[in-house]
Scaffold this active site. Structure first.
Site, PDB file in Angstrom:
ATOM      1  N   LYS A  55       0.878  -1.183   0.000  1.00 53.40           N
ATOM      2  CA  LYS A  55       0.000   0.000   0.000  1.00 53.40           C
ATOM      3  C   LYS A  55       0.911   1.227   0.000  1.00 53.40           C
ATOM      4  CE  LYS A  55      -4.347   1.424   2.160  1.00 53.40           C
ATOM      5  NZ  LYS A  55      -5.098   1.659   0.920  1.00 53.40           N
TER       6      LYS A  55
HETATM    7  N1  PMP Z   1      -7.507  -2.153  -3.234  1.00 54.03           N
HETATM    8  C1  PMP Z   1      -7.038  -0.900  -3.089  1.00 54.03           C
HETATM    9  C2  PMP Z   1      -6.302  -0.280  -4.225  1.00 54.03           C
HETATM   10  C3  PMP Z   1      -7.246  -0.193  -1.893  1.00 54.03           C
HETATM   11  O1  PMP Z   1      -6.780   1.053  -1.746  1.00 54.03           O
HETATM   12  C4  PMP Z   1      -7.979  -0.814  -0.849  1.00 54.03           C
HETATM   13  C5  PMP Z   1      -8.258  -0.047   0.418  1.00 54.03           C
HETATM   14  N2  PMP Z   1      -7.257  -0.209   1.372  1.00 54.03           N
HETATM   15  C6  PMP Z   1      -8.440  -2.114  -1.047  1.00 54.03           C
HETATM   16  C7  PMP Z   1      -8.194  -2.748  -2.252  1.00 54.03           C
HETATM   17  C8  PMP Z   1      -9.191  -2.840   0.030  1.00 54.03           C
HETATM   18  O2  PMP Z   1      -8.338  -3.191   1.097  1.00 54.03           O
HETATM   19  P1  PMP Z   1      -8.872  -3.275   2.586  1.00 54.03           P
HETATM   20  O3  PMP Z   1     -10.073  -4.153   2.554  1.00 54.03           O
HETATM   21  O4  PMP Z   1      -7.751  -3.896   3.335  1.00 54.03           O
HETATM   22  O5  PMP Z   1      -9.176  -1.910   3.024  1.00 54.03           O
END
Ligand code: PMP
Length: 310
Positions: free
Chosen positions: A156
């Site tokens: 991320k």
């Molecule tokens: N894909 C992207 C590109 C994101 O930014 C997110 C949000 N964090 C997610 C998927 C979903 O991840 P999560 O369920 O861990 O928030």
């Protein structure tokens, strides 16, 4: 009610006092990694529950490895900094916690090495991101998801969000709520900030971790709840764009988006163009779980307020 607080340079302070210098490396080169953790307000208990905080910090450590960011905090330290921060802020509503580990040197030069690293967290109120009942009208983005060979989507990484921002703005300015991105091979990858699921003949299908997705914690939550509580299996396999058009149901998952129905894609209604029955059932379960109202999943919820129940 409440004041947004930050944990910055190893101190707690009001968010308005936490400032970085304009030469900070991460600001210029996208050399930071982050998380988004929801704190969900439980009105009956007057409590905020952080949802799956340890899993978010685990993913942050993985992102730090990819970006060579030194992250010298123990799990215990991170958990206590975060709960303390929410408690100090004193909100009585849903909040969003944003941890960020970043190249903090005030230095020019594109690189990852020979730079200092730092870590901050802040908390801010945060309601729904997309319409959870009416669902989202989506388009297939003309922007392709960044490949693992370019910037790894499993990290991320702030810099990768330029890709998401291009897709999101293109979608919004064209009158859609959200973009769904394909990867370079044309497989469905993910939304600008969400993972994608479809329902096909009573089974959930979602792209595999090797199709350039962020491996979402909500994705894992939904896979678990579907299996454990509804007896529905999830198949992780590549998905073609047109499979979304003919799916029975489609939804997005993410910390911000929760579980949002996709009711239309590229001007084609999905199913009957309304939130589908499996999506609705999963949503109901999910909201019980994240607010700390489902005892079986209490271990996913960390309370922040230490005060005695009124
Ligand atoms: N894909 C992207 C590109 C994101 O930014 C997110 C949000 N964090 C997610 C998927 C979903 O991840 P999560 O369920 O861990 O928030």
């Amino acid at each position: 009610m409440g004041t947004p607080y930050a944990y910055f340079r190893r101190q707690f302070m009001p968010l308005s006092e936490a400032k970085i210098g304009i030469m900070t490396h991460a600001l210029h080169y996208g050399t930071a990694v982050f998380e988004g953790i929801r704190g969900n307000w439980n009105e009956e208990e007057r409590q905020i529950y952080l949802f799956r905080m340890p899993e978010h910090y685990r993913r942050l450590r993985q992102s730090c490895r990819i970006m060579m960011i030194d992250f010298p905090y123990t799990d215990e330290e991170l958990h206590s900094i975060t709960t303390r921060l929410v408690e100090l802020s004193g909100f009585e509503e849903d909040v969003y916690v944003r941890p960020l580990a970043y190249k903090s040197s005030e230095a020019l030069g594109v690189r990852l090495h020979n730079l200092e690293d730092d870590f901050l967290v802040f908390v801010t109120p945060f309601g729904p991101y997309l319409d959870l009942e009416k669902g989202a009208r989506c388009c297939t983005s003309s922007w392709r998801r960044v490949e693992d060979t370019g910037i790894p989507a499993r990290g991320k990484i702030t810099g990768i969000y330029a890709n998401s921002a291009l897709a999101k703005t293109e979608a919004n300015l064209s009158g859609f709520d959200e973009a769904i991105m394909l990867d370079e091979r044309g497989h469905v990858s993910e939304g600008s900030g969400e993972n994608v699921f479809i329902v096909m003949d009573g089974v959930l299908v979602t792209p595999p971790v090797s199709d350039n997705i962020l491996v979402g914690i909500t994705r894992n939550t939904v896979i678990t709840l579907a299996k454990e509580e509804l007896g529905i299996e999830t198949v992780e396999r590549p998905i073609d764009r047109s499979e979304l058009y003919v799916a029975d149901e489609c939804f997005l998952t993410g910390t911000a988006a929760h579980l949002t129905p996709v009711v239309e894609l590229d001007h084609r209604p999905i199913g009957d163009g309304k939130r589908g029955p499996i999506t609705a059932k999963l949503q109901e379960l999910y909201f019980q779980v994240i607010r700390g109202k489902h005892p079986k999943y209490a271990h996913w919820c960390t309370p922040c307020y230490s005060r005695v129940k009124a």
